[in-house]
Write a protein that holds these residues in place. Structure first.
Motif, PDB file in Angstrom:
ATOM      1  N   PHE A  34       0.846  -1.184   0.000  1.00 34.48           N
ATOM      2  CA  PHE A  34       0.000   0.000   0.000  1.00 34.48           C
ATOM      3  C   PHE A  34       0.883   1.236   0.000  1.00 34.48           C
ATOM      4  N   GLN A  35       0.363   2.286  -0.591  1.00 33.41           N
ATOM      5  CA  GLN A  35       1.048   3.569  -0.628  1.00 33.41           C
ATOM      6  C   GLN A  35       0.282   4.518   0.285  1.00 33.41           C
ATOM      7  N   TYR A  36       1.004   5.290   1.078  1.00 31.67           N
ATOM      8  CA  TYR A  36       0.393   6.245   2.002  1.00 31.67           C
ATOM      9  C   TYR A  36       0.856   7.637   1.597  1.00 31.67           C
ATOM     10  N   VAL A  37      -0.097   8.436   1.125  1.00 35.87           N
ATOM     11  CA  VAL A  37       0.239   9.747   0.572  1.00 35.87           C
ATOM     12  C   VAL A  37      -0.717  10.809   1.110  1.00 35.87           C
ATOM     13  N   GLN A  38      -0.222  12.029   1.135  1.00 35.30           N
ATOM     14  CA  GLN A  38      -1.072  13.149   1.500  1.00 35.30           C
ATOM     15  C   GLN A  38      -1.898  13.529   0.286  1.00 35.30           C
ATOM     16  N   SER A  39      -3.190  13.695   0.496  1.00 37.95           N
ATOM     17  CA  SER A  39      -4.095  14.085  -0.577  1.00 37.95           C
ATOM     18  C   SER A  39      -3.705  15.458  -1.101  1.00 37.95           C
ATOM     19  N   VAL A  40      -3.692  15.586  -2.444  1.00 39.21           N
ATOM     20  CA  VAL A  40      -3.326  16.870  -3.028  1.00 39.21           C
ATOM     21  C   VAL A  40      -4.376  17.413  -3.993  1.00 39.21           C
ATOM     22  N   THR A  41      -5.364  16.604  -4.356  1.00 33.38           N
ATOM     23  CA  THR A  41      -6.366  17.077  -5.312  1.00 33.38           C
ATOM     24  C   THR A  41      -7.764  17.065  -4.697  1.00 33.38           C
ATOM     25  N   ALA A  65      -4.849  18.425   6.788  1.00 34.94           N
ATOM     26  CA  ALA A  65      -4.241  17.449   5.885  1.00 34.94           C
ATOM     27  C   ALA A  65      -5.093  16.190   5.876  1.00 34.94           C
ATOM     28  N   VAL A  66      -5.125  15.520   4.731  1.00 33.74           N
ATOM     29  CA  VAL A  66      -5.792  14.230   4.600  1.00 33.74           C
ATOM     30  C   VAL A  66      -4.771  13.255   4.019  1.00 33.74           C
ATOM     31  N   VAL A  67      -4.618  12.111   4.678  1.00 38.80           N
ATOM     32  CA  VAL A  67      -3.693  11.082   4.228  1.00 38.80           C
ATOM     33  C   VAL A  67      -4.507   9.930   3.660  1.00 38.80           C
ATOM     34  N   LEU A  68      -4.051   9.404   2.532  1.00 39.70           N
ATOM     35  CA  LEU A  68      -4.748   8.329   1.836  1.00 39.70           C
ATOM     36  C   LEU A  68      -3.921   7.056   1.833  1.00 39.70           C
ATOM     37  N   ALA A  69      -4.598   5.933   1.909  1.00 37.48           N
ATOM     38  CA  ALA A  69      -3.980   4.631   1.672  1.00 37.48           C
ATOM     39  C   ALA A  69      -4.486   4.164   0.316  1.00 37.48           C
ATOM     40  N   LYS A  70      -3.560   3.833  -0.579  1.00 38.45           N
ATOM     41  CA  LYS A  70      -3.941   3.376  -1.916  1.00 38.45           C
ATOM     42  C   LYS A  70      -3.375   1.978  -2.139  1.00 38.45           C
ATOM     43  N   ASN A  71      -4.190   1.147  -2.797  1.00 36.42           N
ATOM     44  CA  ASN A  71      -3.723  -0.196  -3.110  1.00 36.42           C
ATOM     45  C   ASN A  71      -2.848  -0.149  -4.373  1.00 36.42           C
ATOM     46  N   ALA A  72      -2.386  -1.304  -4.818  1.00 35.71           N
ATOM     47  CA  ALA A  72      -1.483  -1.375  -5.964  1.00 35.71           C
ATOM     48  C   ALA A  72      -2.112  -0.816  -7.239  1.00 35.71           C
ATOM     49  N   ALA A  73      -3.446  -0.839  -7.327  1.00 34.49           N
ATOM     50  CA  ALA A  73      -4.148  -0.311  -8.501  1.00 34.49           C
ATOM     51  C   ALA A  73      -4.394   1.194  -8.385  1.00 34.49           C
ATOM     52  N   GLU A 130      -6.308   2.631  -6.090  1.00 31.94           N
ATOM     53  CA  GLU A 130      -7.621   2.909  -5.496  1.00 31.94           C
ATOM     54  C   GLU A 130      -7.448   3.312  -4.034  1.00 31.94           C
ATOM     55  N   ILE A 131      -8.238   4.267  -3.581  1.00 37.55           N
ATOM     56  CA  ILE A 131      -8.210   4.687  -2.185  1.00 37.55           C
ATOM     57  C   ILE A 131      -8.928   3.637  -1.344  1.00 37.55           C
ATOM     58  N   VAL A 132      -8.193   3.033  -0.405  1.00 37.65           N
ATOM     59  CA  VAL A 132      -8.764   1.984   0.444  1.00 37.65           C
ATOM     60  C   VAL A 132      -8.824   2.407   1.908  1.00 37.65           C
ATOM     61  N   GLY A 133      -8.291   3.589   2.200  1.00 38.43           N
ATOM     62  CA  GLY A 133      -8.335   4.119   3.549  1.00 38.43           C
ATOM     63  C   GLY A 133      -7.998   5.590   3.539  1.00 38.43           C
ATOM     64  N   GLU A 169      -9.384  13.624  -5.015  1.00 38.07           N
ATOM     65  CA  GLU A 169      -9.024  12.667  -3.972  1.00 38.07           C
ATOM     66  C   GLU A 169      -9.808  12.928  -2.691  1.00 38.07           C
ATOM     67  N   LEU A 170      -9.998  14.200  -2.351  1.00 36.52           N
ATOM     68  CA  LEU A 170     -10.792  14.526  -1.159  1.00 36.52           C
ATOM     69  C   LEU A 170     -12.229  14.055  -1.311  1.00 36.52           C
ATOM     70  N   VAL A 171     -12.791  14.212  -2.497  1.00 33.56           N
ATOM     71  CA  VAL A 171     -14.157  13.750  -2.757  1.00 33.56           C
ATOM     72  C   VAL A 171     -14.235  12.231  -2.590  1.00 33.56           C
ATOM     73  N   LEU A 172     -13.262  11.509  -3.137  1.00 34.55           N
ATOM     74  CA  LEU A 172     -13.254  10.048  -3.017  1.00 34.55           C
ATOM     75  C   LEU A 172     -13.070   9.622  -1.559  1.00 34.55           C
ATOM     76  N   ALA A 173     -12.225  10.335  -0.826  1.00 37.50           N
ATOM     77  CA  ALA A 173     -12.042  10.027   0.598  1.00 37.50           C
ATOM     78  C   ALA A 173     -13.335  10.278   1.367  1.00 37.50           C
ATOM     79  N   ALA A 174     -14.020  11.372   1.061  1.00 32.98           N
ATOM     80  CA  ALA A 174     -15.305  11.668   1.719  1.00 32.98           C
ATOM     81  C   ALA A 174     -16.328  10.581   1.413  1.00 32.98           C
ATOM     82  N   GLN A 175     -16.330  10.083   0.189  1.00 33.75           N
ATOM     83  CA  GLN A 175     -17.253   8.995  -0.175  1.00 33.75           C
ATOM     84  C   GLN A 175     -16.945   7.737   0.635  1.00 33.75           C
TER      85      GLN A 175
END
Length: 101
Positions: free
Chosen positions: A4-11, A42-50, A52-55, A14-20
């Motif tokens: 998994f990749q852990y990144v700070q949301s920048v767009t 700040a919002v941090v995202l967990a993304k899978n290999a594809a 996709e935001i999974v956390g 991404e915030l809309v997808l995290a809110a969903q």
């Protein structure tokens, strides 16, 4: 185990997808106030290999050296893999970079 990749949301997208993701949680006793969430420091995202935001997790809005962690959500199919812990550790790193002690 999947990487998994852990990144700070920048767009905004991404915030809309995290809110969903937060809106879809199974214990939604307190519906998300989107405007408050979008004002997070700040919002941090967990993304899978594809990619996709999974956390997601946030440092809530505020000022100065004190911050509040909140909005931690992991998709049900990705729970118990250490994502919540990793999101919290990443939030701490981001908080330090923002001058939050």
């Amino acid at each position: 185990m999947t990487d998994f990749q852990y990144v700070q949301s920048v767009t905004h997208e991404e915030l809309v997808l995290a809110a969903q993701l937060i809106d879809s949680r199974d214990d939604n006793a307190h519906p998300l106030n989107h405007s408050v969430f979008f004002d997070s420091r700040a919002v941090v995202l967990a993304k899978n290999a594809a990619g996709e935001i999974v956390g997601c997790a946030a440092i809530k809005a505020g000022e100065g050296p004190i911050g509040e962690l909140g909005y931690l959500v992991v998709s049900p199919q990705y729970r118990r893999l250490g994502i919540g812990r990793a999101l919290t550790l990443k939030r701490i790193d981001v908080a330090k970079s923002l001058g939050i002690t």
